[in-house]
Design a protein around this motif. Structure first.
Motif, PDB file in Angstrom:
ATOM      1  N   CYS A  61      10.992  -0.772  43.513  1.00 38.03           N
ATOM      2  CA  CYS A  61      11.591  -2.077  43.194  1.00 38.03           C
ATOM      3  C   CYS A  61      11.832  -2.225  41.701  1.00 38.03           C
ATOM      4  O   CYS A  61      10.994  -1.852  40.885  1.00 38.03           O
ATOM      5  CB  CYS A  61      10.700  -3.209  43.700  1.00 38.03           C
ATOM      6  SG  CYS A  61       9.001  -3.125  43.123  1.00 38.03           S
ATOM      7  N   HIS A  62      12.987  -2.749  41.377  1.00 38.62           N
ATOM      8  CA  HIS A  62      13.298  -3.153  40.008  1.00 38.62           C
ATOM      9  C   HIS A  62      12.798  -4.582  39.838  1.00 38.62           C
ATOM     10  O   HIS A  62      13.312  -5.512  40.477  1.00 38.62           O
ATOM     11  CB  HIS A  62      14.810  -3.090  39.760  1.00 38.62           C
ATOM     12  CG  HIS A  62      15.313  -1.708  39.472  1.00 38.62           C
ATOM     13  ND1 HIS A  62      15.306  -0.709  40.417  1.00 38.62           N
ATOM     14  CD2 HIS A  62      15.855  -1.165  38.340  1.00 38.62           C
ATOM     15  CE1 HIS A  62      15.826   0.400  39.877  1.00 38.62           C
ATOM     16  NE2 HIS A  62      16.164   0.148  38.626  1.00 38.62           N
ATOM     17  N   TRP A  63      11.797  -4.723  38.984  1.00 39.77           N
ATOM     18  CA  TRP A  63      11.154  -6.036  38.826  1.00 39.77           C
ATOM     19  C   TRP A  63      10.581  -6.127  37.423  1.00 39.77           C
ATOM     20  O   TRP A  63       9.808  -5.275  36.998  1.00 39.77           O
ATOM     21  CB  TRP A  63      10.051  -6.172  39.872  1.00 39.77           C
ATOM     22  CG  TRP A  63       9.425  -7.533  39.976  1.00 39.77           C
ATOM     23  CD1 TRP A  63      10.064  -8.723  40.106  1.00 39.77           C
ATOM     24  CD2 TRP A  63       8.026  -7.815  39.983  1.00 39.77           C
ATOM     25  NE1 TRP A  63       9.149  -9.738  40.198  1.00 39.77           N
ATOM     26  CE2 TRP A  63       7.892  -9.210  40.135  1.00 39.77           C
ATOM     27  CE3 TRP A  63       6.879  -7.035  39.894  1.00 39.77           C
ATOM     28  CZ2 TRP A  63       6.649  -9.844  40.174  1.00 39.77           C
ATOM     29  CZ3 TRP A  63       5.644  -7.649  39.937  1.00 39.77           C
ATOM     30  CH2 TRP A  63       5.534  -9.039  40.082  1.00 39.77           C
ATOM     31  N   TYR A  66      13.806  -9.054  33.348  1.00 37.36           N
ATOM     32  CA  TYR A  66      15.233  -9.173  33.686  1.00 37.36           C
ATOM     33  C   TYR A  66      15.445  -9.878  35.021  1.00 37.36           C
ATOM     34  O   TYR A  66      16.559 -10.276  35.349  1.00 37.36           O
ATOM     35  CB  TYR A  66      15.899  -7.793  33.702  1.00 37.36           C
ATOM     36  CG  TYR A  66      15.131  -6.734  34.459  1.00 37.36           C
ATOM     37  CD1 TYR A  66      15.260  -6.587  35.839  1.00 37.36           C
ATOM     38  CD2 TYR A  66      14.257  -5.884  33.783  1.00 37.36           C
ATOM     39  CE1 TYR A  66      14.532  -5.631  36.528  1.00 37.36           C
ATOM     40  CE2 TYR A  66      13.529  -4.911  34.459  1.00 37.36           C
ATOM     41  CZ  TYR A  66      13.668  -4.806  35.836  1.00 37.36           C
ATOM     42  OH  TYR A  66      12.943  -3.851  36.509  1.00 37.36           O
ATOM     43  N   SER A  67      14.353 -10.041  35.802  1.00 37.71           N
ATOM     44  CA  SER A  67      14.448 -10.778  37.068  1.00 37.71           C
ATOM     45  C   SER A  67      14.513 -12.285  36.852  1.00 37.71           C
ATOM     46  O   SER A  67      14.863 -13.023  37.777  1.00 37.71           O
ATOM     47  CB  SER A  67      13.244 -10.446  37.963  1.00 37.71           C
ATOM     48  OG  SER A  67      13.145  -9.062  38.199  1.00 37.71           O
ATOM     49  N   ALA A  70      18.190 -13.642  36.680  1.00 33.10           N
ATOM     50  CA  ALA A  70      18.738 -13.394  38.024  1.00 33.10           C
ATOM     51  C   ALA A  70      20.252 -13.574  38.063  1.00 33.10           C
ATOM     52  O   ALA A  70      20.799 -14.169  38.984  1.00 33.10           O
ATOM     53  CB  ALA A  70      18.066 -14.321  39.042  1.00 33.10           C
ATOM     54  N   GLU A  74      20.639  -6.101  36.670  1.00 29.45           N
ATOM     55  CA  GLU A  74      19.433  -5.762  35.901  1.00 29.45           C
ATOM     56  C   GLU A  74      19.799  -5.336  34.484  1.00 29.45           C
ATOM     57  O   GLU A  74      18.933  -5.248  33.611  1.00 29.45           O
ATOM     58  CB  GLU A  74      18.643  -4.652  36.611  1.00 29.45           C
ATOM     59  CG  GLU A  74      19.229  -3.274  36.548  1.00 29.45           C
ATOM     60  CD  GLU A  74      20.474  -3.100  37.418  1.00 29.45           C
ATOM     61  OE1 GLU A  74      21.175  -2.076  37.250  1.00 29.45           O
ATOM     62  OE2 GLU A  74      20.771  -3.976  38.261  1.00 29.45           O
ATOM     63  N   SER A 347      18.232  -5.388  40.704  1.00 25.42           N
ATOM     64  CA  SER A 347      17.206  -6.433  40.607  1.00 25.42           C
ATOM     65  C   SER A 347      17.695  -7.672  41.347  1.00 25.42           C
ATOM     66  O   SER A 347      18.872  -7.756  41.737  1.00 25.42           O
ATOM     67  CB  SER A 347      16.920  -6.780  39.144  1.00 25.42           C
ATOM     68  OG  SER A 347      18.074  -7.353  38.546  1.00 25.42           O
ATOM     69  N   HIS A 348      16.792  -8.629  41.541  1.00 29.89           N
ATOM     70  CA  HIS A 348      17.180  -9.866  42.225  1.00 29.89           C
ATOM     71  C   HIS A 348      18.224 -10.618  41.408  1.00 29.89           C
ATOM     72  O   HIS A 348      18.080 -10.806  40.192  1.00 29.89           O
ATOM     73  CB  HIS A 348      15.959 -10.759  42.431  1.00 29.89           C
ATOM     74  CG  HIS A 348      16.301 -12.106  42.986  1.00 29.89           C
ATOM     75  ND1 HIS A 348      16.810 -12.275  44.261  1.00 29.89           N
ATOM     76  CD2 HIS A 348      16.246 -13.347  42.426  1.00 29.89           C
ATOM     77  CE1 HIS A 348      17.039 -13.568  44.468  1.00 29.89           C
ATOM     78  NE2 HIS A 348      16.702 -14.228  43.378  1.00 29.89           N
ATOM     79  N   THR A 379      14.484  -5.846  45.787  1.00 27.92           N
ATOM     80  CA  THR A 379      14.748  -6.764  44.675  1.00 27.92           C
ATOM     81  C   THR A 379      13.866  -8.013  44.721  1.00 27.92           C
ATOM     82  O   THR A 379      14.321  -9.094  45.108  1.00 27.92           O
ATOM     83  CB  THR A 379      16.226  -7.176  44.715  1.00 27.92           C
ATOM     84  OG1 THR A 379      16.513  -7.706  46.039  1.00 27.92           O
ATOM     85  CG2 THR A 379      17.140  -5.994  44.464  1.00 27.92           C
ATOM     86  N   ARG A 381      11.912 -11.398  43.539  1.00 26.39           N
ATOM     87  CA  ARG A 381      12.191 -12.476  42.587  1.00 26.39           C
ATOM     88  C   ARG A 381      11.180 -12.423  41.442  1.00 26.39           C
ATOM     89  O   ARG A 381      10.123 -11.785  41.548  1.00 26.39           O
ATOM     90  CB  ARG A 381      12.094 -13.838  43.263  1.00 26.39           C
ATOM     91  CG  ARG A 381      13.097 -14.065  44.383  1.00 26.39           C
ATOM     92  CD  ARG A 381      12.992 -15.518  44.873  1.00 26.39           C
ATOM     93  NE  ARG A 381      13.833 -15.766  46.034  1.00 26.39           N
ATOM     94  CZ  ARG A 381      13.426 -15.657  47.298  1.00 26.39           C
ATOM     95  NH1 ARG A 381      12.175 -15.283  47.566  1.00 26.39           N
ATOM     96  NH2 ARG A 381      14.256 -15.907  48.302  1.00 26.39           N
ATOM     97  N   ALA A 382      11.479 -13.152  40.376  1.00 22.40           N
ATOM     98  CA  ALA A 382      10.592 -13.169  39.209  1.00 22.40           C
ATOM     99  C   ALA A 382       9.203 -13.694  39.554  1.00 22.40           C
ATOM    100  O   ALA A 382       8.214 -13.296  38.935  1.00 22.40           O
ATOM    101  CB  ALA A 382      11.212 -14.012  38.097  1.00 22.40           C
TER     102      ALA A 382
END
Length: 519
Positions: A61-63, A66-67, A70, A74, A347-348, A379, A381-382
């Motif tokens: 996961c890209h987290w 940068y999340s 949104a 990303e 990312s989200h 993806t 969320r923050a």
């Protein structure tokens, strides 16, 4: 926990590299016990472990900070700095993400990327819940992006204060996930993009916070204007492109390597994955990473995998990886492809375009038939929650694998990967050029004396005809004794004819690719 000398921020990379060498020295195998040395021929002796050949499917996961915005991509952290004077501005116009950022958050000397970090709280992050989901999805290996191009480390680092334990969530994301993932008998992976940090932010631009020396630990070294270059394509590399392409200095190289060593020492990842653009790192540092990782694992009796793109490692020294792409033919070597569940972003983002479960399953089946494995990006969320549409797709994949997993896990390739009308367009980031599969597309895998034929949509006729297995064919040298459809009870009627193997279809069960066990 961490010690920083405020007046020496501009030399932090050098000092951190020195400190890390002292910290990791105790873990480095003695010379007389070293199995791998820092040359490609030695590193090529490392064997891809069976667990990877059997696993076929993983999740990451890209987290990160940068999340928080949104918005669109990303790459927000990069494009937000591309004003009209940036060399990457097209026709003298600022990037639309720059304009969006300034309008919503303010000018970049007042609100830069660093200011998203306190907003990245991950207050609902539950590592056990994530690991449960990965397991239910059928993943055999999983983990987070340990550090993206933004320079923010998602682990408890002794090398930087710009990490998830000291800032933002105030949690050791990698540490928590590694424990929960391994509890569920999955392999733990770390993915690493730090080489992209070199030029990611316009550290030359005095109108932004990226130029301020107090933030060098996040934004990276001061470069001159125009020193951020996109990595050369495989086509350019193959043709010996000689265009200007700045590479990292020793301090950046050392910091890159020391962070990797810290990840290995603290979390023992079973797989370390790399994004492309690793060619800005010196070849010696890249070889030293593999030497360190392989010897560390060998000492600890751990079977590990590393991956690379393009020509970033020597062929045969690690597993070759594609991005948003697949092979058009079966390969004799194992390979990996990483792709995102969202067509538009890693990312989200506020307006995602998720792939269908059917597309995701067909992609997995096709890749596995060609000796590949899939690393699927999701993806969060923050706040640490995973969007419901993402959960739904993962759980549907898991349900499919629960029924049909024997045609995926632990399998090996057949003489041919399959048959059908689909024509795969190869190349970096090419997946959107590939159409959805149809009932004409059949993919093969094997396990012992069993051949699995997976048709990627339900046939309209009463029989499935596999042309490759026609009477007298040279592919299947064994007599067929019985055929079953996975998820359906009982043997199926079949006939070997001049135009193919005819299988009388049972009542349709399931929604996605349909697997037939040919004994």
């Amino acid at each position: 926990m961490k010690f920083f000398i405020i007046g020496l921020l501009t030399t932090a990379l050098v000092s951190c590299g020195t400190n890390q060498k002292k910290e990791t020295k105790k873990n480095t195998p003695q010379k007389d016990s070293v199995k791998y040395t820092r040359n490609w021929e030695s590193l090529k002796k490392h064997k891809t472990p069976d667990w990877f050949l059997d696993a076929k499917f993983g999740i990451y996961c890209h987290w990160g900070p940068y999340s928080v915005p949104a918005y669109e991509t990303e790459w927000y952290a990069h494009w937000m700095y591309v004003n009209k004077d940036n060399p990457e501005a097209k026709k003298g116009k600022a990037h639309k993400i720059h304009d969006y950022h300034v309008k919503k958050y303010g000018p970049l000397d007042k609100f830069g990327y660093k200011d998203f970090i306190p907003m990245f709280k991950a207050e609902k992050f539950d590592a056990a819940e994530w690991a449960d989901l990965f397991q239910k999805a059928g993943a055999k290996f999983a983990g987070p992006v340990s550090e993206h191009a933004d320079g923010f480390a998602m682990w408890d680092s002794d090398l930087t204060k710009w990490d998830s334990k000291d800032m933002g969530p105030k949690r050791d994301v990698m540490g928590e996930l590694s424990k929960e993932i391994r509890k569920r008998d999955m392999k733990f992976i770390a993915t690493f993009h730090r080489h992209w940090l070199f030029g990611w932010y316009p550290t030359w631009d005095e109108t932004t916070d990226a130029s301020k020396p107090e933030y060098v630990g996040l934004y990276g070294p001061k470069l001159k204007k125009g020193d951020n270059k996109m990595p050369k394509s495989k086509h350019q590399l193959d043709n010996g492109d000689q265009s200007y392409y700045p590479v990292a200095d020793k301090d950046f190289n050392d910091e890159w390597l020391n962070r990797l060593k810290e990840i290995i020492d603290k979390y023992n990842p079973d797989l370390v994955w790399f994004d492309n653009k690793m060619d800005i790192i010196s070849e010696e540092h890249r070889k030293e990473f593999l030497e360190y990782y392989y010897n560390y694992a060998d000492k600890n009796k751990q079977e590990v995998v590393s991956t690379y793109k393009f020509y970033d490692f020597a062929k045969g020294s690690a597993v070759y990886d594609l991005e948003r792409a697949r092979m058009s033919e079966k390969k004799e070597f194992p390979w990996l492809t990483d792709d995102s569940i969202d067509w538009n972003a890693w990312s989200h983002i506020s307006y995602p375009k998720y792939k269908s479960t059917n597309r995701l399953i067909d992609f997995l089946v096709d890749v596995v038939s060609k000796n590949g494995a899939v690393l699927l990006n999701i993806t969060p969320r923050a706040d640490g929650t995973i969007p419901e549409p993402v959960k739904e797709r993962l759980l549907e994949m898991g349900q499919w694998l629960k029924v049909n997993g024997e045609a995926i896990y632990g399998t090996r390739t057949f003489e041919i990967y399959g048959e059908g009308d689909a024509k795969v367009v190869e190349g970096h980031l090419s997946e959107q050029k590939n159409a959805d599969n149809t009932s004409k597309d059949i993919r093969f895998t094997t396990k012992g004396n069993v051949l699995y034929a997976t048709v990627l949509d339900w046939p309209q006729e009463e029989e499935l005809v596999i042309k490759s297995l026609k009477k007298g064919n040279t592919l299947n040298k064994n007599q067929i004794t019985s055929i079953q459809m996975l998820g359906n009870e009982g043997d199926l009627k079949f006939h070997e004819k001049e135009d193919g193997l005819h299988i009388v279809l049972p009542q349709k069960t399931g929604k996605h690719a349909f697997c037939f066990r040919i004994n």
